[in-house]
Design a protein around this motif. Structure first.
Motif, PDB file in Angstrom:
ATOM      1  N   GLN A 253       0.798  -1.212   0.000  1.00  0.00           N
ATOM      2  CA  GLN A 253       0.000   0.000   0.000  1.00  0.00           C
ATOM      3  C   GLN A 253       0.842   1.280   0.000  1.00  0.00           C
ATOM      4  OE1 GLN A 253      -3.436  -0.399  -0.381  1.00  0.00           O
ATOM      5  NE2 GLN A 253      -2.608  -2.439  -0.735  1.00  0.00           N
ATOM      6  N   GLY A 254       1.728   1.385  -0.980  1.00  0.00           N
ATOM      7  CA  GLY A 254       2.479   2.615  -1.184  1.00  0.00           C
ATOM      8  C   GLY A 254       3.910   2.595  -0.704  1.00  0.00           C
TER       9      GLY A 254
ATOM     10  N   SER B 163       3.808   7.297  -7.529  1.00  0.00           N
ATOM     11  CA  SER B 163       2.977   6.878  -8.655  1.00  0.00           C
ATOM     12  C   SER B 163       3.641   5.742  -9.425  1.00  0.00           C
ATOM     13  CB  SER B 163       2.756   8.056  -9.605  1.00  0.00           C
ATOM     14  OG  SER B 163       3.987   8.426 -10.230  1.00  0.00           O
TER      15      SER B 163
ATOM     16  N   CYS C 233      -3.395   7.394  -7.133  1.00  0.00           N
ATOM     17  CA  CYS C 233      -2.859   7.296  -5.773  1.00  0.00           C
ATOM     18  C   CYS C 233      -3.946   7.574  -4.734  1.00  0.00           C
ATOM     19  CB  CYS C 233      -1.703   8.271  -5.596  1.00  0.00           C
ATOM     20  SG  CYS C 233      -0.253   7.853  -6.605  1.00  0.00           S
TER      21      CYS C 233
ATOM     22  N   GLN D  18       2.063   8.976  -1.829  1.00  0.00           N
ATOM     23  CA  GLN D  18       2.279   7.653  -2.413  1.00  0.00           C
ATOM     24  C   GLN D  18       2.964   7.794  -3.776  1.00  0.00           C
ATOM     25  OE1 GLN D  18      -1.333   5.543  -3.328  1.00  0.00           O
ATOM     26  NE2 GLN D  18      -0.291   3.611  -3.759  1.00  0.00           N
TER      27      GLN D  18
ATOM     28  N   TYR E 138      -3.251   7.394  -1.398  1.00  0.00           N
ATOM     29  CA  TYR E 138      -2.610   7.803  -0.156  1.00  0.00           C
ATOM     30  C   TYR E 138      -1.766   9.052  -0.367  1.00  0.00           C
ATOM     31  CZ  TYR E 138      -3.702   2.909   0.929  1.00  0.00           C
ATOM     32  OH  TYR E 138      -4.347   1.718   1.110  1.00  0.00           O
TER      33      TYR E 138
ATOM     34  N   GLU F  99      -5.185   0.181 -10.023  1.00  0.00           N
ATOM     35  CA  GLU F  99      -3.865  -0.339  -9.679  1.00  0.00           C
ATOM     36  C   GLU F  99      -3.644  -1.672 -10.373  1.00  0.00           C
ATOM     37  OE1 GLU F  99      -4.417  -0.472  -5.481  1.00  0.00           O
ATOM     38  OE2 GLU F  99      -5.436  -2.429  -5.510  1.00  0.00           O
TER      39      GLU F  99
ATOM     40  N   PRO G 163       0.265   1.902  -8.379  1.00  0.00           N
ATOM     41  CA  PRO G 163      -1.002   2.628  -8.504  1.00  0.00           C
ATOM     42  C   PRO G 163      -1.072   3.436  -9.791  1.00  0.00           C
ATOM     43  CG  PRO G 163       0.483   3.896  -7.141  1.00  0.00           C
ATOM     44  CD  PRO G 163       1.250   2.664  -7.593  1.00  0.00           C
TER      45      PRO G 163
END
Length: 243
Positions: free
Chosen positions: A140-141, A175, A168, A173, A170, A219, A165
């Motif tokens: 998750q990032g 790209s 994004c 985060q 978050y 994503e 992603p």
């Protein structure tokens, strides 16, 4: 017998393949290395900082597995934004509310239930971890930060699967473009997209199901492999396990 099994049967592996899975929570998909694990061709190293997933992972994997209950990042103290265990959205990055609202249902799916302070570790700081042959990241990032702080451990890594992603969710985060640029700078090239996830844009709902995907890219998992020109630079010792 499928093509993957036929392929494995003609290979003469000298040593077990070192596989690393970071963020291994079994939400829905079967990992692509599972066939290697089932045929006892690999040693699996699993990093999962979220305690809620550990027991389930231990039920799935038992032999030739080493578990690490750590959050990998850069070795600093971070906040972890804890979402529901089934959402797959617990992250060291704070969700962007406006980004979640862009997609149907994400404001609820990505709801944060608590925020904890945790001490992270860098991949290169894990001395007992061997150099890795295949690596999977779904965190998750945090993927790019972990890679940047694990260059020594992945020096001989021939293939890396990571989640990237297109939109994004978050704050801060990286790209897909940022991740791809760095991977290429390290001698990796894109090999294959796995499932490309799309989602419907709020408030449009298709077939009365907010989970029914529209055209908006969200994503995907992508596999990078060592550039063939870079592989030629590897020593015979590095390549012998695949010969």
């Amino acid at each position: 017998m499928d093509i993957n099994k036929k392929f494995l049967n003609i290979l003469n592996f000298k040593d077990k393949i070192q596989v690393l899975d970071i963020g291994a929570a079994a939400i829905s998909e079967t990992p692509i290395y599972k066939i290697l694990y089932d045929k006892s061709l690999c040693i699996l190293h699993i990093f999962e900082g979220d305690n809620r997933h550990i027991e389930k992972l231990k039920e799935i994997y038992s032999n030739n597995v080493k578990f690490y209950n750590d959050f990998l990042f850069d070795g600093s103290t971070q906040k972890v934004y804890v979402a529901s265990p089934g959402s797959g959205m617990t992250s060291l990055f704070k969700p962007k509310l406006n980004a979640l609202k862009f997609f149907n249902g994400f404001e609820d799916i990505g709801k944060i239930h608590k925020i904890n302070a945790i001490q992270t570790k860098s991949l290169d700081s894990i001395k007992i971890l061997p150099n890795i042959d295949f690596m999977k990241l779904d965190i998750q990032g945090s993927e790019l930060t972990v890679l940047k702080n694990g260059i020594k451990k992945i020096n001989d890594c021939l293939a890396i699967q990571l989640e990237v992603p297109f939109f994004c969710l978050y704050e801060n985060q990286p790209s897909f473009g940022e991740v791809d640029f760095w991977m290429r700078s390290q001698g990796y090239i894109p090999h294959k997209f796995l499932e490309i996830k799309r989602w419907s844009i709020s408030p449009t709902i298709i077939n009365k199901n907010f989970r029914y995907p529209g055209n908006q890219l969200l994503e995907s998992d992508i596999i990078y492999i060592k550039d063939p020109l870079e592989i030629k630079k590897l020593s015979k010792e590095q390549l012998k396990k695949f010969c």
